[in-house]
Scaffold this motif. Structure first.
Motif, PDB file in Angstrom:
ATOM      1  N   ARG A  31      11.990  34.547  11.085  1.00 60.53           N
ATOM      2  CA  ARG A  31      11.439  33.198  11.203  1.00 60.53           C
ATOM      3  C   ARG A  31      10.725  32.844   9.900  1.00 60.53           C
ATOM      4  NH1 ARG A  31       8.913  33.673  16.404  1.00 60.53           N
ATOM      5  NH2 ARG A  31       8.431  31.476  16.119  1.00 60.53           N
ATOM      6  N   PRO A  32      10.728  31.575   9.522  1.00 58.37           N
ATOM      7  CA  PRO A  32      10.080  31.183   8.276  1.00 58.37           C
ATOM      8  C   PRO A  32       8.575  31.032   8.463  1.00 58.37           C
ATOM      9  CG  PRO A  32      11.039  29.262   9.315  1.00 58.37           C
ATOM     10  CD  PRO A  32      11.431  30.442  10.164  1.00 58.37           C
ATOM     11  N   PRO A  33       7.819  31.019   7.365  1.00 55.41           N
ATOM     12  CA  PRO A  33       6.387  30.741   7.483  1.00 55.41           C
ATOM     13  C   PRO A  33       6.156  29.300   7.933  1.00 55.41           C
ATOM     14  CG  PRO A  33       7.039  30.788   5.170  1.00 55.41           C
ATOM     15  CD  PRO A  33       8.224  31.231   5.963  1.00 55.41           C
ATOM     16  N   VAL A  34       5.059  29.083   8.648  1.00 53.66           N
ATOM     17  CA  VAL A  34       4.706  27.719   9.055  1.00 53.66           C
ATOM     18  C   VAL A  34       3.729  27.080   8.073  1.00 53.66           C
ATOM     19  CG1 VAL A  34       5.098  28.177  11.504  1.00 53.66           C
ATOM     20  CG2 VAL A  34       2.802  28.507  10.541  1.00 53.66           C
ATOM     21  N   TRP A  35       3.170  27.904   7.158  1.00 55.17           N
ATOM     22  CA  TRP A  35       2.143  27.388   6.242  1.00 55.17           C
ATOM     23  C   TRP A  35       2.259  28.109   4.909  1.00 55.17           C
ATOM     24  CZ3 TRP A  35      -0.908  23.498   8.193  1.00 55.17           C
ATOM     25  CH2 TRP A  35      -1.935  23.022   7.380  1.00 55.17           C
ATOM     26  N   ARG A  36       2.250  27.350   3.830  1.00 57.20           N
ATOM     27  CA  ARG A  36       2.186  27.892   2.467  1.00 57.20           C
ATOM     28  C   ARG A  36       1.101  27.130   1.726  1.00 57.20           C
ATOM     29  NH1 ARG A  36       6.700  30.582   0.160  1.00 57.20           N
ATOM     30  NH2 ARG A  36       5.260  30.786  -1.594  1.00 57.20           N
ATOM     31  N   ALA A  37       0.216  27.859   1.065  1.00 59.33           N
ATOM     32  CA  ALA A  37      -0.913  27.180   0.412  1.00 59.33           C
ATOM     33  C   ALA A  37      -1.456  28.017  -0.728  1.00 59.33           C
ATOM     34  CB  ALA A  37      -2.023  26.901   1.430  1.00 59.33           C
ATOM     35  N   GLU A  38      -2.261  27.365  -1.557  1.00 58.97           N
ATOM     36  CA  GLU A  38      -3.034  28.038  -2.599  1.00 58.97           C
ATOM     37  C   GLU A  38      -4.513  27.865  -2.272  1.00 58.97           C
ATOM     38  OE1 GLU A  38      -0.362  25.926  -3.739  1.00 58.97           O
ATOM     39  OE2 GLU A  38       0.780  27.798  -3.698  1.00 58.97           O
ATOM     40  N   ASN A 115      -0.999  22.297   3.502  1.00 59.88           N
ATOM     41  CA  ASN A 115       0.284  22.970   3.610  1.00 59.88           C
ATOM     42  C   ASN A 115       1.255  22.438   2.558  1.00 59.88           C
ATOM     43  OD1 ASN A 115       2.507  24.396   4.472  1.00 59.88           O
ATOM     44  ND2 ASN A 115       2.493  23.594   6.559  1.00 59.88           N
ATOM     45  N   ARG A 116       1.720  23.318   1.670  1.00 62.63           N
ATOM     46  CA  ARG A 116       2.708  22.936   0.668  1.00 62.63           C
ATOM     47  C   ARG A 116       4.024  22.491   1.292  1.00 62.63           C
ATOM     48  NH1 ARG A 116       3.920  27.772  -3.069  1.00 62.63           N
ATOM     49  NH2 ARG A 116       5.926  26.723  -2.881  1.00 62.63           N
ATOM     50  N   LEU A 117       4.294  22.922   2.515  1.00 65.80           N
ATOM     51  CA  LEU A 117       5.584  22.638   3.137  1.00 65.80           C
ATOM     52  C   LEU A 117       5.718  21.182   3.572  1.00 65.80           C
ATOM     53  CD1 LEU A 117       5.918  25.880   5.300  1.00 65.80           C
ATOM     54  CD2 LEU A 117       6.917  25.428   3.042  1.00 65.80           C
ATOM     55  N   ASP A 118       4.602  20.580   4.019  1.00 69.03           N
ATOM     56  CA  ASP A 118       4.700  19.199   4.511  1.00 69.03           C
ATOM     57  C   ASP A 118       3.488  18.334   4.193  1.00 69.03           C
ATOM     58  OD1 ASP A 118       2.767  20.176   6.215  1.00 69.03           O
ATOM     59  OD2 ASP A 118       3.996  20.069   8.024  1.00 69.03           O
ATOM     60  N   GLY A 119       2.506  18.881   3.466  1.00 66.39           N
ATOM     61  CA  GLY A 119       1.352  18.085   3.065  1.00 66.39           C
ATOM     62  C   GLY A 119       0.268  17.927   4.103  1.00 66.39           C
ATOM     63  N   THR A 120       0.422  18.530   5.292  1.00 66.32           N
ATOM     64  CA  THR A 120      -0.621  18.420   6.309  1.00 66.32           C
ATOM     65  C   THR A 120      -1.805  19.317   5.946  1.00 66.32           C
ATOM     66  OG1 THR A 120       0.453  20.139   7.634  1.00 66.32           O
ATOM     67  CG2 THR A 120       0.994  17.838   8.139  1.00 66.32           C
ATOM     68  N   ALA A 121      -2.953  19.025   6.565  1.00 68.47           N
ATOM     69  CA  ALA A 121      -4.171  19.778   6.275  1.00 68.47           C
ATOM     70  C   ALA A 121      -4.730  20.370   7.562  1.00 68.47           C
ATOM     71  CB  ALA A 121      -5.205  18.872   5.623  1.00 68.47           C
ATOM     72  N   ARG A 122      -5.448  21.457   7.415  1.00 67.30           N
ATOM     73  CA  ARG A 122      -6.157  22.044   8.550  1.00 67.30           C
ATOM     74  C   ARG A 122      -7.488  22.592   8.065  1.00 67.30           C
ATOM     75  NH1 ARG A 122      -5.097  27.872   9.435  1.00 67.30           N
ATOM     76  NH2 ARG A 122      -5.452  27.482  11.634  1.00 67.30           N
ATOM     77  N   SER A 123      -8.407  22.805   9.009  1.00 69.04           N
ATOM     78  CA  SER A 123      -9.731  23.286   8.655  1.00 69.04           C
ATOM     79  C   SER A 123     -10.204  24.285   9.704  1.00 69.04           C
ATOM     80  CB  SER A 123     -10.720  22.119   8.542  1.00 69.04           C
ATOM     81  OG  SER A 123     -10.822  21.435   9.787  1.00 69.04           O
ATOM     82  N   TRP A 124     -11.255  25.017   9.358  1.00 67.63           N
ATOM     83  CA  TRP A 124     -11.796  26.039  10.252  1.00 67.63           C
ATOM     84  C   TRP A 124     -13.220  26.365   9.824  1.00 67.63           C
ATOM     85  CZ3 TRP A 124      -7.892  26.748   6.691  1.00 67.63           C
ATOM     86  CH2 TRP A 124      -8.227  27.505   5.555  1.00 67.63           C
ATOM     87  N   PRO A 147      -5.023  23.591  14.887  1.00 70.98           N
ATOM     88  CA  PRO A 147      -4.123  24.729  15.047  1.00 70.98           C
ATOM     89  C   PRO A 147      -3.032  24.727  13.987  1.00 70.98           C
ATOM     90  CG  PRO A 147      -3.564  23.032  16.623  1.00 70.98           C
ATOM     91  CD  PRO A 147      -4.802  22.557  15.910  1.00 70.98           C
ATOM     92  N   LEU A 148      -2.387  25.870  13.838  1.00 68.29           N
ATOM     93  CA  LEU A 148      -1.195  25.938  13.001  1.00 68.29           C
ATOM     94  C   LEU A 148      -0.062  25.145  13.647  1.00 68.29           C
ATOM     95  CD1 LEU A 148      -1.309  29.731  12.118  1.00 68.29           C
ATOM     96  CD2 LEU A 148      -1.428  27.869  10.449  1.00 68.29           C
ATOM     97  N   PRO A 149       0.908  24.685  12.862  1.00 64.03           N
ATOM     98  CA  PRO A 149       2.035  23.954  13.443  1.00 64.03           C
ATOM     99  C   PRO A 149       2.806  24.820  14.437  1.00 64.03           C
ATOM    100  CG  PRO A 149       2.025  23.764  11.044  1.00 64.03           C
ATOM    101  CD  PRO A 149       1.000  24.788  11.394  1.00 64.03           C
ATOM    102  N   SER A 150       3.326  24.184  15.471  1.00 59.84           N
ATOM    103  CA  SER A 150       4.171  24.906  16.425  1.00 59.84           C
ATOM    104  C   SER A 150       5.556  25.092  15.827  1.00 59.84           C
ATOM    105  CB  SER A 150       4.262  24.149  17.748  1.00 59.84           C
ATOM    106  OG  SER A 150       4.808  22.863  17.535  1.00 59.84           O
TER     107      SER A 150
END
Length: 284
Positions: A31-38, A115-124, A147-150
């Motif tokens: 399965r591919p990663p759901v999140w890629r970031a720096e 997220n580099r994959l789609d530009g969405t953001a998340r926080s914690w 949450p992380l993307p489904s």
């Protein structure tokens, strides 16, 4: 009463380079990663999500204090599992309780990622416990705001983490740390002479947190615990075995697992220093 820990939010696997590491684990897990970031400080991440937890690959990227520290870890220890991050539904209450329980938590700090994959953001929000109180294993508690993307389960992919294995020289200390202080549910404490091992099984968030102590060996009871390995669950073990064989992984034959009704195989190498088992369970 609400649980202090809701599950194992994620495990951090430090790898030398993020693109090659992510490619290995995409092939391994199917399965591919759901999140890629720096991240700030020179770290790149790739997150793989399964039903009950996530695996976060982290690698040095460019210059910065985090990149320097990651390179030091890789040079000294090699790649491998370095960090546990337990989930909590109330970070402030968890911080208060673990302060009272002597875990010496650092301050609660916010985090965010795009997220580099789609530009969405998340926080914690998260805090780290002092290493001396967690038997040397880097341990965080985290409360995700988003949450992380489904993701749908690709055919033949890993669906969940069956169990994570922690190796300890001091099982009584582990009982206190993971049971009494972090509040994981102790399901089993058993000596198994046939395997020269004492097993402590904790349950949390739909997975088994397995602590092993090797009997008959000389141990320093003050020595550190270490995150030892992962067992991934699949629906069809033979299909997973064929998929990994085709992908070039060195895998063992299929065999019966220790748990009744289970079958397993070992991935012998190519996992970035992580002892890895695949398991499937007979339908109940």
């Amino acid at each position: 009463m609400s649980q202090l820990v809701t599950g194992l939010d994620h495990i951090v696997l430090v790898v030398p380079e993020i693109d090659s590491g992510a490619a290995v684990y995409e092939s391994l897990l199917g399965r591919p990663p759901v999140w890629r970031a720096e991240a700030e400080g020179g770290a790149a991440t790739a997150i793989f999500k399964v039903a009950n937890t996530s695996l976060e690959l982290m690698a040095p990227a460019g210059d910065g204090p985090v990149a320097d520290r990651l390179r030091e870890i890789i040079e000294a220890e090699g790649p491998g599992l370095k960090t546990l991050a337990f989930g909590t539904a109330d970070i402030e209450t968890a911080h208060h309780k673990l302060t009272r329980r002597g875990m010496e938590p650092h301050e609660v700090i916010p985090g965010e990622s795009t997220n580099r994959l789609d530009g969405t953001a998340r926080s914690w929000k998260r805090f780290r416990c002092t290493d001396e109180q967690t038997a040397g294993v880097k341990t965080f508690l985290v409360q995700p705001d988003t949450p992380l993307p489904s993701q749908n389960d690709p055919e033949g992919a890993v669906i969940s983490l069956d169990h994570i294995v922690i190796d300890t020289p001091n099982p009584d200390r582990a009982l206190g740390l993971y049971g009494a202080r972090l509040g994981l549910d102790l399901a089993l404490d058993r000596n198994a002479p046939q395997w020269k091992t004492r097993f402590l099984f904790f349950r949390t968030g739909g997975l088994t947190f397995e602590v092993i102590h090797r009997l008959g060996e000389t141990h320093d009871p003050a020595g550190p615990d270490r995150i030892w390995g992962l067992t991934w669950e699949v629906a069809d073990l033979a299909a997973a075995h064929a998929r990994l064989t085709e992908a070039g992984f060195n895998v063992s034959e299929l065999r019966k697992g220790r748990k009744p009704g289970s079958s397993v195989f070992t991935v012998r190498d190519g996992t970035m220093g992580v002892p890895t088992l695949f398991i499937a369970h007979e339908p109940k």
